[in-house]
Design an enzyme around this catalytic site. Structure first.
Site, PDB file in Angstrom:
ATOM      1  N   TYR A 179       0.741  -1.117   0.010  1.00  0.00           N
ATOM      2  CA  TYR A 179      -0.104   0.171   0.195  1.00  0.00           C
ATOM      3  C   TYR A 179       0.842   1.317   0.040  1.00  0.00           C
ATOM      4  CZ  TYR A 179      -3.597   3.260   1.644  1.00  0.00           C
ATOM      5  OH  TYR A 179      -4.690   4.322   1.591  1.00  0.00           O
ATOM      6  N   ARG A 224     -10.554  -2.295  10.136  1.00  0.00           N
ATOM      7  CA  ARG A 224     -10.112  -1.020  10.758  1.00  0.00           C
ATOM      8  C   ARG A 224     -10.416  -0.813  12.116  1.00  0.00           C
ATOM      9  NH1 ARG A 224      -9.445   2.846   5.765  1.00  0.00           N
ATOM     10  NH2 ARG A 224     -11.440   1.731   5.102  1.00  0.00           N
ATOM     11  N   GLU A 255       3.894   1.918  -0.794  1.00  0.00           N
ATOM     12  CA  GLU A 255       4.771   2.110  -2.091  1.00  0.00           C
ATOM     13  C   GLU A 255       3.718   2.542  -3.173  1.00  0.00           C
ATOM     14  OE1 GLU A 255       7.718   2.795  -1.620  1.00  0.00           O
ATOM     15  OE2 GLU A 255       8.781   1.923   0.033  1.00  0.00           O
ATOM     16  N   GLY A 261      -1.764  -0.748  23.376  1.00  0.00           N
ATOM     17  CA  GLY A 261      -2.876   0.300  23.025  1.00  0.00           C
ATOM     18  C   GLY A 261      -2.261   1.652  23.211  1.00  0.00           C
ATOM     19  N   ASP A 268       3.158  -1.709  12.449  1.00  0.00           N
ATOM     20  CA  ASP A 268       1.958  -1.089  13.051  1.00  0.00           C
ATOM     21  C   ASP A 268       2.740   0.201  13.328  1.00  0.00           C
ATOM     22  OD1 ASP A 268      -1.035  -1.485  13.656  1.00  0.00           O
ATOM     23  OD2 ASP A 268      -0.279  -0.292  15.008  1.00  0.00           O
ATOM     24  N   PHE A 297     -14.069  -1.961  16.674  1.00  0.00           N
ATOM     25  CA  PHE A 297     -14.579  -1.563  18.031  1.00  0.00           C
ATOM     26  C   PHE A 297     -16.075  -1.533  18.220  1.00  0.00           C
ATOM     27  CE2 PHE A 297     -10.280   0.479  19.877  1.00  0.00           C
ATOM     28  CZ  PHE A 297      -9.724  -0.757  19.627  1.00  0.00           C
TER      29      PHE A 297
HETATM   30  N1  UDP Z   1      -6.275  -1.662  16.161  1.00  0.00           N
HETATM   31  C1  UDP Z   1      -6.917  -2.189  17.439  1.00  0.00           C
HETATM   32  N2  UDP Z   1      -7.722  -3.219  17.389  1.00  0.00           N
HETATM   33  C2  UDP Z   1      -8.491  -3.701  16.131  1.00  0.00           C
HETATM   34  C3  UDP Z   1      -7.807  -2.989  15.052  1.00  0.00           C
HETATM   35  C4  UDP Z   1      -6.879  -2.033  15.100  1.00  0.00           C
HETATM   36  O1  UDP Z   1      -5.962  -1.987  18.231  1.00  0.00           O
HETATM   37  O2  UDP Z   1      -9.215  -4.489  16.379  1.00  0.00           O
HETATM   38  C5  UDP Z   1      -5.184  -0.950  16.219  1.00  0.00           C
HETATM   39  C6  UDP Z   1      -4.084  -1.173  15.026  1.00  0.00           C
HETATM   40  O3  UDP Z   1      -3.209  -1.855  15.757  1.00  0.00           O
HETATM   41  C7  UDP Z   1      -3.498   0.387  15.030  1.00  0.00           C
HETATM   42  C8  UDP Z   1      -4.792   1.227  15.099  1.00  0.00           C
HETATM   43  O4  UDP Z   1      -5.842   0.434  15.889  1.00  0.00           O
HETATM   44  O5  UDP Z   1      -2.592   0.730  16.029  1.00  0.00           O
HETATM   45  C9  UDP Z   1      -5.413   1.822  13.926  1.00  0.00           C
HETATM   46  O6  UDP Z   1      -5.427   0.514  13.069  1.00  0.00           O
HETATM   47  P1  UDP Z   1      -6.202   0.692  11.558  1.00  0.00           P
HETATM   48  O7  UDP Z   1      -6.185  -0.747  11.109  1.00  0.00           O
HETATM   49  O8  UDP Z   1      -7.583   1.275  11.688  1.00  0.00           O
HETATM   50  O9  UDP Z   1      -5.539   1.838  10.807  1.00  0.00           O
HETATM   51  P2  UDP Z   1      -3.865   2.281  10.634  1.00  0.00           P
HETATM   52  O10 UDP Z   1      -3.821   3.445  11.022  1.00  0.00           O
HETATM   53  O11 UDP Z   1      -3.042   1.226  11.352  1.00  0.00           O
HETATM   54  O12 UDP Z   1      -3.521   2.167   9.058  1.00  0.00           O
END
Ligand code: UDP
Length: 314
Positions: free
Chosen positions: A150, A191, A152, A212, A276, A196
């Site tokens: 994604y 996401r 690159e 977290g 991440d 959540f």
């Molecule tokens: N995340 C989480 N629980 C989930 C899904 C994502 O804690 O069920 C975290 C993930 O590890 C990241 C953040 O939430 O640190 C945002 O993740 P997302 O996939 O929404 O987008 P990113 O910003 O990583 O592209």
């Protein structure tokens, strides 16, 4: 856009694309054509426009060449898988839409003399060492990690956009989009917002990855679309961050979802995915000064509206 404009939105059945289509029509566009392969977008996102004579939809994968009849004033390239789970699964599609797809989109803008706007991303900055991220930061991107397909593709797309501007005179804009949320996100795209909210509504535990403490800055989709349209109307050719500087840890975000959903399900911890990013917050000085833009929707308000949407989906 004004009543006189004919607009093409690539990825127009996606989360951000479909909200952009709605706003263009509400602002009085003469015609909006949404083109989408529907691999991550959904016709449901534009189904409410079925009887709108100023709107049409074409199912097409822009990695294959395409043409559009008549005059086109603006081309918005919002087409790409965008969630980490989607682009890991759809890795070749993601790389092709960022490269071939963006080239086809730019060629259309060139042929029509249209303004071209590219949806870029905060992933351009990788796991950033500069904080908050300004547009001048070159980023800390892992070229071979799981996010590279994604990151690159989007970096290549930015390079291609600027080359079409320099070499072929296309009027181009680049928006770097930070984490955005709102209605029409896909419940299972992995996401954090749909994850959540879906968990809260199903009465499941909220899954926080890692400890977290990693941070993100969440922008409500109507604010993002407003920034995108201001950029399209401006003369600004260099990248502009559009996002909400309201930075939070993922843990405090989980607590915000619990608060708004009025459901205190326990939080469980899961392993942090590889690559991440640890922190992310846009510096929006350029958007503020060049576009007069800043986000207006507070997190609890945006979350309440998103929750309302997901109640009808879960
Ligand atoms: N995340 C989480 N629980 C989930 C899904 C994502 O804690 O069920 C975290 C993930 O590890 C990241 C953040 O939430 O640190 C945002 O993740 P997302 O996939 O929404 O987008 P990113 O910003 O990583 O592209």
């Amino acid at each position: 856009m004004t009543h006189a404009h004919r607009v093409v939105v690539l990825g127009g059945a996606g989360f951000v694309g479909s909200h952009l289509v709605d706003r263009l029509l509400a602002d009085g566009a003469e015609h909006v054509l949404a083109i989408d392969s529907l691999i991550t977008g959904s016709e449901r996102n534009v189904a409410h426009l079925a009887k709108e004579p100023r709107f049409s939809f074409r199912k097409h994968d822009i990695t294959q060449p395409f043409d559009v009849d008549g005059r086109v004033d603006f081309v918005f390239n919002m087409a790409s898988p965008a969630s980490p789970i989607d682009y890991a699964e759809l890795w070749l599609e993601t790389m092709r839409v960022g490269s071939l797809g963006t080239e086809h989109a730019l060629s259309l803008a060139q042929a029509k003399g249209a303004v071209f706007l590219q949806a870029s991303t905060s992933e351009i900055y990788g796991d950033p060492l500069e904080h908050p991220q300004r547009e001048t930061y070159f980023g800390n991107v892992d070229a071979t990690g799981p996010r590279a397909v994604y990151d690159e593709a989007k970096r290549y797309a930015e390079a291609l956009v600027q080359a079409f501007r320099r070499k072929r005179g296309v009027k181009t804009r680049i928006v770097r989009i930070f984490n955005t949320y709102g209605p029409r996100m896909r419940l299972n795209d992995g996401r954090v917002v749909p994850a959540f909210i879906g968990q809260a509504l199903r009465g499941e535990d909220l899954t926080v990855f890692g400890d977290g403490k990693q941070t993100r800055s969440f922008c409500y989709v109507s604010d993002l679309v407003d920034g995108i349209l201001r950029l399209a109307r401006s003369q600004e050719q260099d990248p502009v961050n559009v996002g909400n500087p309201d930075e939070r840890t993922i843990l405090s975000f989980a607590e915000a979802v619990q608060r708004v959903a009025k459901l205190t399900r326990p939080i469980v911890y899961k392993p942090l995915p590889q690559g991440d990013p640890k922190q992310r917050r846009p510096d929006i000085t350029r958007a503020r000064t060049l576009l007069g833009w800043e986000p207006k929707v507070a997190l609890d308000t945006g979350l309440a509206q998103t929750l309302e949407y997901f109640r009808g989906v879960v």
